[in-house]
Design a protein around this motif. Sequence first.
Motif, PDB file in Angstrom:
ATOM      1  N   GLN A   1       0.814  -1.216   0.000  1.00  0.00           N
ATOM      2  CA  GLN A   1       0.000   0.000   0.000  1.00  0.00           C
ATOM      3  C   GLN A   1       0.848   1.266   0.000  1.00  0.00           C
ATOM      4  OE1 GLN A   1      -0.337  -2.589   2.193  1.00  0.00           O
ATOM      5  NE2 GLN A   1      -2.463  -2.891   2.801  1.00  0.00           N
ATOM      6  N   MET A   2       2.055   1.182   0.574  1.00  0.00           N
ATOM      7  CA  MET A   2       2.936   2.347   0.551  1.00  0.00           C
ATOM      8  C   MET A   2       3.269   2.730  -0.882  1.00  0.00           C
ATOM      9  SD  MET A   2       3.695   3.789   3.465  1.00  0.00           S
ATOM     10  CE  MET A   2       5.193   4.675   3.069  1.00  0.00           C
TER      11      MET A   2
ATOM     12  N   ASN B   1       0.444   4.696  -2.343  1.00  0.00           N
ATOM     13  CA  ASN B   1       0.528   6.082  -1.884  1.00  0.00           C
ATOM     14  C   ASN B   1       1.679   6.817  -2.565  1.00  0.00           C
ATOM     15  OD1 ASN B   1       1.702   8.052   0.597  1.00  0.00           O
ATOM     16  ND2 ASN B   1      -0.494   8.137   0.243  1.00  0.00           N
TER      17      ASN B   1
ATOM     18  N   PHE C   1      -5.368   6.017   1.146  1.00  0.00           N
ATOM     19  CA  PHE C   1      -4.224   5.786   2.019  1.00  0.00           C
ATOM     20  C   PHE C   1      -3.584   7.121   2.364  1.00  0.00           C
ATOM     21  CE2 PHE C   1      -4.222   1.796  -0.581  1.00  0.00           C
ATOM     22  CZ  PHE C   1      -4.593   0.940   0.441  1.00  0.00           C
TER      23      PHE C   1
ATOM     24  N   SER D   1      -0.130   8.402   4.146  1.00  0.00           N
ATOM     25  CA  SER D   1       1.175   8.047   4.714  1.00  0.00           C
ATOM     26  C   SER D   1       1.478   8.965   5.896  1.00  0.00           C
ATOM     27  CB  SER D   1       2.264   8.185   3.652  1.00  0.00           C
ATOM     28  OG  SER D   1       3.536   7.936   4.209  1.00  0.00           O
TER      29      SER D   1
ATOM     30  N   THR E   1      -6.878   4.855   5.538  1.00  0.00           N
ATOM     31  CA  THR E   1      -5.927   3.933   6.147  1.00  0.00           C
ATOM     32  C   THR E   1      -4.614   4.667   6.371  1.00  0.00           C
ATOM     33  OG1 THR E   1      -6.914   2.013   5.043  1.00  0.00           O
ATOM     34  CG2 THR E   1      -4.697   1.749   5.917  1.00  0.00           C
TER      35      THR E   1
ATOM     36  N   LEU F   1      -0.810   4.914   6.912  1.00  0.00           N
ATOM     37  CA  LEU F   1       0.228   4.017   6.410  1.00  0.00           C
ATOM     38  C   LEU F   1       1.600   4.309   7.010  1.00  0.00           C
ATOM     39  CD1 LEU F   1      -0.297   3.746   2.539  1.00  0.00           C
ATOM     40  CD2 LEU F   1      -0.830   2.032   4.276  1.00  0.00           C
TER      41      LEU F   1
ATOM     42  N   THR G   1      -2.032   0.497   9.004  1.00  0.00           N
ATOM     43  CA  THR G   1      -1.172  -0.638   8.672  1.00  0.00           C
ATOM     44  C   THR G   1       0.161  -0.098   8.149  1.00  0.00           C
ATOM     45  OG1 THR G   1      -1.228  -2.802   7.603  1.00  0.00           O
ATOM     46  CG2 THR G   1      -1.835  -0.951   6.232  1.00  0.00           C
TER      47      THR G   1
END
Length: 583
Positions: A106-107, A110, A247, A249, A294, A296, A355
């Motif tokens: 997922q990073m 982003n 997402f 960060s 979310t 991150l 997460t």
Amino acid sequence: MHPLQCVLQTQRWGPLASVSWLLLRTCRAHSNVPSTACPSLERQQEDGVRKDFSSRLASGPTFQHFLRSASAPQEKPDMEDPPPYLTVDELLGRQRKVYLETYGCQMNVNDTEIAWSILQKSGYLRTRNLQEADVILLVTCSIREKAEQTIWNRLHQLKALKTKRLRSRVPLRIGILGCMAERLKEEILNREKMVDILAGPDAYRDLPRLLAVAESGQQAANVLLSLDETYADVMPVQTSPSATSAFVSIMRGCDNMCSYCIVPFTRGRERSRPVASILEEVRKLSEQGLKEVTLLGQNVNSFRDSSEVQFNNAVSTNLSRGFSTNYKPKQGGLRFAHLLDQVSRVDPEMRIRFTSPHPKDFPDEVLQLIHERDNICKQIHLPAQSGSSRVLEAMRRGYSREAYVELIHHIRESIPGVSLSSDFIAGFCGETEDDHLQTVSLLREVQYNMGFLFAYSMRQKTRAYHRLKDDVPEEVKLRRLEELITVFREEATKANMASVGCTQLVLVEGVSKRSATDLCGRNDGNLKVIFPDVEMEDVNNSEVKVRAQPGDYVLVKITSTSSQTLKGHVLCRTTLKDSSAYC
């Protein structure tokens, strides 16, 4: 000019981290492109531009110039202050079309949004048609060898596209971004001559400059890891306009130094964004109508914002009971519990997830907050990696099996009905059959709702690479992995069976991929829920029948389950606040 020239530019990062490097390779002859006896005026002009660029580059600032300037912190460069060898106009995208492909975690999703935000401001256009792209950028992953092999294979496919490019069009530029660029660096440029640019995870601000350099026919790279880059001032551009979630960060890098993990070497040291910038981004997402965020980070719950001096007191980090770190205790700063509290207050109708956490960073204040706030999802990812204390010690995880299991019990007591997920590695260095069976027994004991399981892949630079032996045969790794997957699915099915007959709140994502007559969404525990697309009541107006749309909250009564999916029938459309009376 020397075939390999390093151009150094000062940044605002301080004496030790102040010098970033931009690797430039001289113009390559395109031997696979037939030459013409009478070059066009456009080709002559292009050659003139390249010669002009090369002369400006050669007469630019020297290495000593940058050494003298390194001690003076400066603002990060932008288009208003281009490097000496480029003009402002050369940094502009001039409506060239960019095609972005994302691989991995997922990073990286982003990061793709951050990279696109930067390029968009420089005048580039986005395309989802590979054939019409002028620039192709691959955002890559290095966590396992298979992930990198996927990129090598993709580059071979793109090579044909670049070779067949019509000479009447601007040359196609191909770039490798992210962790693979950081890990392999010049190896990529040497192995794949058709790659024009490399940009590590901390170098996305440099993309306009790198692409400008590539326009001269040279390869360019910036793979310096920063001590402070968080892109806090860059608002990511959502790549999916119809998305219901996003997402955000909140921190980058990792200090845990687990012996198997490449992340500290590809994403650098931990550093956190200022709380204020995170809250601003979440507010904007709320205003755009998104219903789920979310948070991150590689080690998201070790968040520590030290940007505000008044909070830099001497209070040490609170760890989970029985857990330790591979680094000295960190003091001061605003911690994850504070951030989670503030984010959850932005919009009570917006779900909050996070997460990927580390089990060591779950103090009671975090668990209590998750329990109390309706919009913080009752779902925790708790990577175990192994069920053997001996293997956990070799992995440098900072806990034993016993401490991990105690934390599981504590979490379930603190957050009734919590959904748990985990990561596991099969066949780590020195893992015996007994170690493997202990992992199997942990899967049965905990009964995770979701799991991510992989065979061990040794990575260069890691502690395991230097100090341990990858001595578990590949066929044994794969056999153990299959056994773990089988046990996980059995236990997850049992765990999910507890949902049958229950009413759950589901955030609608869209039409089910397997049936046009069904909708799909995710429940509080992040499990996929499938239900028929039918008319239903709205709790705020029972006289009106509605059909659920992406972004709506609906109540679904669960009728059947598998290890991965729940199915049910929809009851009504509701709000997050009103749903608490039914769930």
